[in-house]
Scaffold this motif. Structure first.
Motif, mmCIF file in Angstrom:
data_model
loop_
_atom_site.group_PDB
_atom_site.id
_atom_site.type_symbol
_atom_site.label_atom_id
_atom_site.label_comp_id
_atom_site.label_asym_id
_atom_site.label_seq_id
_atom_site.Cartn_x
_atom_site.Cartn_y
_atom_site.Cartn_z
ATOM 1 N N MET A 4 0.812 -1.182 0.000
ATOM 2 C CA MET A 4 0.000 0.000 0.000
ATOM 3 C C MET A 4 0.868 1.264 0.000
ATOM 4 N N TRP A 5 1.912 1.302 0.827
ATOM 5 C CA TRP A 5 2.781 2.474 0.879
ATOM 6 C C TRP A 5 3.518 2.665 -0.425
ATOM 7 N N ALA A 6 3.918 1.575 -1.037
ATOM 8 C CA ALA A 6 4.633 1.669 -2.310
ATOM 9 C C ALA A 6 3.734 2.277 -3.379
ATOM 10 N N GLU A 7 2.483 1.926 -3.366
ATOM 11 C CA GLU A 7 1.545 2.475 -4.339
ATOM 12 C C GLU A 7 1.322 3.973 -4.120
ATOM 13 N N ILE A 8 1.247 4.391 -2.869
ATOM 14 C CA ILE A 8 1.084 5.812 -2.558
ATOM 15 C C ILE A 8 2.311 6.596 -3.013
ATOM 16 N N ILE A 9 3.497 6.071 -2.730
ATOM 17 C CA ILE A 9 4.736 6.734 -3.148
ATOM 18 C C ILE A 9 4.825 6.791 -4.672
ATOM 19 N N TYR A 10 4.390 5.733 -5.333
ATOM 20 C CA TYR A 10 4.385 5.700 -6.790
ATOM 21 C C TYR A 10 3.505 6.813 -7.354
ATOM 22 N N TRP A 11 2.285 6.946 -6.850
ATOM 23 C CA TRP A 11 1.357 7.955 -7.368
ATOM 24 C C TRP A 11 1.807 9.367 -7.039
ATOM 25 N N ILE A 12 2.443 9.569 -5.912
ATOM 26 C CA ILE A 12 3.013 10.886 -5.598
ATOM 27 C C ILE A 12 4.113 11.211 -6.606
ATOM 28 N N GLY A 13 4.936 10.234 -6.928
ATOM 29 C CA GLY A 13 5.980 10.420 -7.932
ATOM 30 C C GLY A 13 5.416 10.739 -9.304
ATOM 31 N N VAL A 14 4.342 10.075 -9.686
ATOM 32 C CA VAL A 14 3.699 10.342 -10.978
ATOM 33 C C VAL A 14 3.167 11.776 -11.014
ATOM 34 N N LEU A 15 2.510 12.201 -9.962
ATOM 35 C CA LEU A 15 1.977 13.565 -9.911
ATOM 36 C C LEU A 15 3.095 14.603 -9.942
ATOM 37 N N CYS A 16 4.180 14.340 -9.244
ATOM 38 C CA CYS A 16 5.328 15.261 -9.270
ATOM 39 C C CYS A 16 5.953 15.319 -10.658
ATOM 40 N N CYS A 17 6.046 14.194 -11.329
ATOM 41 C CA CYS A 17 6.591 14.169 -12.690
ATOM 42 C C CYS A 17 5.711 14.978 -13.641
#
Length: 60
Positions: free
Chosen positions: A1-14
């Motif tokens: 779950m945490w990995a998915e949240i970090i992934y989506w934060i990274g996508v939004l930042c990109c």
């Protein structure tokens, strides 16, 4: 779950960095913008850090 949240934060930042690159940096050529956008998308977190710390302020 945490990995998915970090992934989506990274996508939004990109997405935000790519938008910033194309909307505000008008003095650089389009092929360079596309190359930088691809680097940002492929190297998500590393690309974001490099863009925000080094590249963003050097381009006008």
């Amino acid at each position: 779950m945490w990995a998915e949240i970090i992934y989506w934060i990274g996508v939004l930042c990109c997405i935000w960095c790519v938008y910033d690159l194309f909307a505000r940096k008008r003095s650089i050529e389009t092929p360079l913008k596309v190359l930088l956008a691809l680097v940002l998308l492929f190297f998500s977190w590393i690309g974001i850090v490099v863009y925000l710390l080094f590249i963003r302020d050097k381009m006008k």
